[in-house]
Design a protein around this motif. Sequence first.
Motif, PDB file in Angstrom:
ATOM      1  N   LEU A 179     -37.514 -32.119 -45.358  1.00  0.00           N
ATOM      2  CA  LEU A 179     -36.556 -31.467 -44.464  1.00  0.00           C
ATOM      3  C   LEU A 179     -35.525 -30.703 -45.289  1.00  0.00           C
ATOM      4  N   SER A 180     -35.206 -29.483 -44.853  1.00  0.00           N
ATOM      5  CA  SER A 180     -34.172 -28.708 -45.535  1.00  0.00           C
ATOM      6  C   SER A 180     -33.429 -27.819 -44.530  1.00  0.00           C
ATOM      7  N   PRO A 181     -32.094 -27.836 -44.603  1.00  0.00           N
ATOM      8  CA  PRO A 181     -31.291 -28.769 -45.391  1.00  0.00           C
ATOM      9  C   PRO A 181     -31.283 -30.145 -44.729  1.00  0.00           C
ATOM     10  N   PRO A 182     -30.872 -31.173 -45.458  1.00  0.00           N
ATOM     11  CA  PRO A 182     -30.820 -32.512 -44.849  1.00  0.00           C
ATOM     12  C   PRO A 182     -29.762 -32.575 -43.750  1.00  0.00           C
ATOM     13  N   TYR A 183     -29.849 -33.615 -42.948  1.00  0.00           N
ATOM     14  CA  TYR A 183     -28.766 -33.868 -42.004  1.00  0.00           C
ATOM     15  C   TYR A 183     -27.501 -34.170 -42.787  1.00  0.00           C
ATOM     16  N   GLY A 184     -26.374 -33.752 -42.249  1.00  0.00           N
ATOM     17  CA  GLY A 184     -25.098 -34.016 -42.896  1.00  0.00           C
ATOM     18  C   GLY A 184     -24.025 -34.199 -41.852  1.00  0.00           C
ATOM     19  N   ASP A 185     -22.782 -34.178 -42.311  1.00  0.00           N
ATOM     20  CA  ASP A 185     -21.659 -34.410 -41.401  1.00  0.00           C
ATOM     21  C   ASP A 185     -21.609 -33.380 -40.280  1.00  0.00           C
ATOM     22  N   SER A 186     -22.036 -32.146 -40.575  1.00  0.00           N
ATOM     23  CA  SER A 186     -21.939 -31.094 -39.561  1.00  0.00           C
ATOM     24  C   SER A 186     -23.272 -30.851 -38.846  1.00  0.00           C
ATOM     25  N   LYS A 187     -24.299 -31.624 -39.196  1.00  0.00           N
ATOM     26  CA  LYS A 187     -25.607 -31.423 -38.582  1.00  0.00           C
ATOM     27  C   LYS A 187     -26.067 -32.752 -37.980  1.00  0.00           C
ATOM     28  N   ASP A 188     -26.243 -32.761 -36.684  1.00  0.00           N
ATOM     29  CA  ASP A 188     -26.707 -33.948 -35.990  1.00  0.00           C
ATOM     30  C   ASP A 188     -27.978 -33.629 -35.232  1.00  0.00           C
ATOM     31  N   CYS A 189     -28.811 -34.638 -35.102  1.00  0.00           N
ATOM     32  CA  CYS A 189     -30.032 -34.506 -34.321  1.00  0.00           C
ATOM     33  C   CYS A 189     -29.682 -34.594 -32.839  1.00  0.00           C
ATOM     34  N   ASN A 190     -30.228 -33.678 -32.046  1.00  0.00           N
ATOM     35  CA  ASN A 190     -30.049 -33.713 -30.597  1.00  0.00           C
ATOM     36  C   ASN A 190     -31.337 -34.193 -29.942  1.00  0.00           C
ATOM     37  N   TYR A 191     -31.207 -35.004 -28.916  1.00  0.00           N
ATOM     38  CA  TYR A 191     -32.361 -35.527 -28.186  1.00  0.00           C
ATOM     39  C   TYR A 191     -32.441 -34.875 -26.806  1.00  0.00           C
ATOM     40  N   TYR A 192     -33.675 -34.790 -26.286  1.00  0.00           N
ATOM     41  CA  TYR A 192     -33.897 -34.083 -25.028  1.00  0.00           C
ATOM     42  C   TYR A 192     -34.881 -34.834 -24.144  1.00  0.00           C
ATOM     43  N   SER A 193     -34.793 -34.559 -22.860  1.00  0.00           N
ATOM     44  CA  SER A 193     -35.811 -34.995 -21.913  1.00  0.00           C
ATOM     45  C   SER A 193     -36.305 -33.769 -21.149  1.00  0.00           C
ATOM     46  N   GLU A 194     -37.585 -33.784 -20.792  1.00  0.00           N
ATOM     47  CA  GLU A 194     -38.154 -32.681 -20.022  1.00  0.00           C
ATOM     48  C   GLU A 194     -37.765 -32.847 -18.557  1.00  0.00           C
ATOM     49  N   MET A 195     -37.280 -31.786 -17.958  1.00  0.00           N
ATOM     50  CA  MET A 195     -36.876 -31.812 -16.569  1.00  0.00           C
ATOM     51  C   MET A 195     -38.010 -31.278 -15.695  1.00  0.00           C
ATOM     52  N   SER A 196     -38.269 -31.979 -14.620  1.00  0.00           N
ATOM     53  CA  SER A 196     -39.311 -31.529 -13.699  1.00  0.00           C
ATOM     54  C   SER A 196     -38.741 -30.467 -12.766  1.00  0.00           C
ATOM     55  N   VAL A 197     -39.572 -29.485 -12.460  1.00  0.00           N
ATOM     56  CA  VAL A 197     -39.208 -28.408 -11.548  1.00  0.00           C
ATOM     57  C   VAL A 197     -40.253 -28.360 -10.449  1.00  0.00           C
ATOM     58  N   THR A 198     -39.813 -28.235  -9.212  1.00  0.00           N
ATOM     59  CA  THR A 198     -40.766 -28.208  -8.104  1.00  0.00           C
ATOM     60  C   THR A 198     -41.691 -27.002  -8.243  1.00  0.00           C
ATOM     61  N   GLU A 199     -42.890 -27.133  -7.702  1.00  0.00           N
ATOM     62  CA  GLU A 199     -43.893 -26.086  -7.830  1.00  0.00           C
ATOM     63  C   GLU A 199     -43.387 -24.753  -7.280  1.00  0.00           C
TER      64      GLU A 199
END
Length: 238
Positions: A179-199
């Motif tokens: 990984l480059s650049p590494p995670y640091g004080d100003s870089k955080d991992c964000n997590y997500y969920s997929e949202m369902s949308v009606t047809e």
Amino acid sequence: MAAPIQKIARLAFHVFSRKQFDGTFHEGLKSLKSMLNNITSKELNFDVNSLKRNPTQFEEAPVGYVSIWEDDVISIGVFVVKPNGRLPLHDHPGMHGLIRVIHGALNLKSFTETSGVGVPSDLNRKLTTPQEKSLLKPAVLVGESVVSTQDECCVLTPTDGNIHEIRPVGETVAFLDVLSPPYGDSKDCNYYSEMSVTESENQGDGITWLLKIPSPADYWCETFDYTGPVIDEAQFDN
């Protein structure tokens, strides 16, 4: 003769430390990928079964991590994902990531963030506050594939496939991660969920709507000691 992981670390350091100044970045990245394609668990002195020597630590955590090297340019390590574990849908803001499977197989699902797309009305109804809506982003599915020790390493860039999820296929999977650049004080991992949308709201444009969420409760990571060849930073200048 330098160990394969030493050569990988040296090349990765040179490729990523010069990427903003050297027009050969893409050729260097190609060479790094080629080098990673040939690394094996044996050359890292890595054995999934050796982690089980600490049964309490190994059995409880769904994911393990073996740190090999980290400086301000790159981080290198091995992720171990057990059958009941996963690396949840997450991103690497502004980072490149290379994944080389060294044990088992994984399922990689990746998305690329896009823009200029109107939010479907049913999502507008679900997310009622401006703060909630600010956590929503449109993305395009890049692909979903099974990657094993027989396959080439995967490359995720700051713009292509940066949001991704990794699950084991069958038994435990282990992969070398650069990984480059590494995670640091100003870089955080964000997590997500997929949202369902009606047809009826599906715009037929291949858009998937992702909602930023806290770190999922079923994900945590234990660390394990690295026992392979030691990386010598002094050789980076050679």
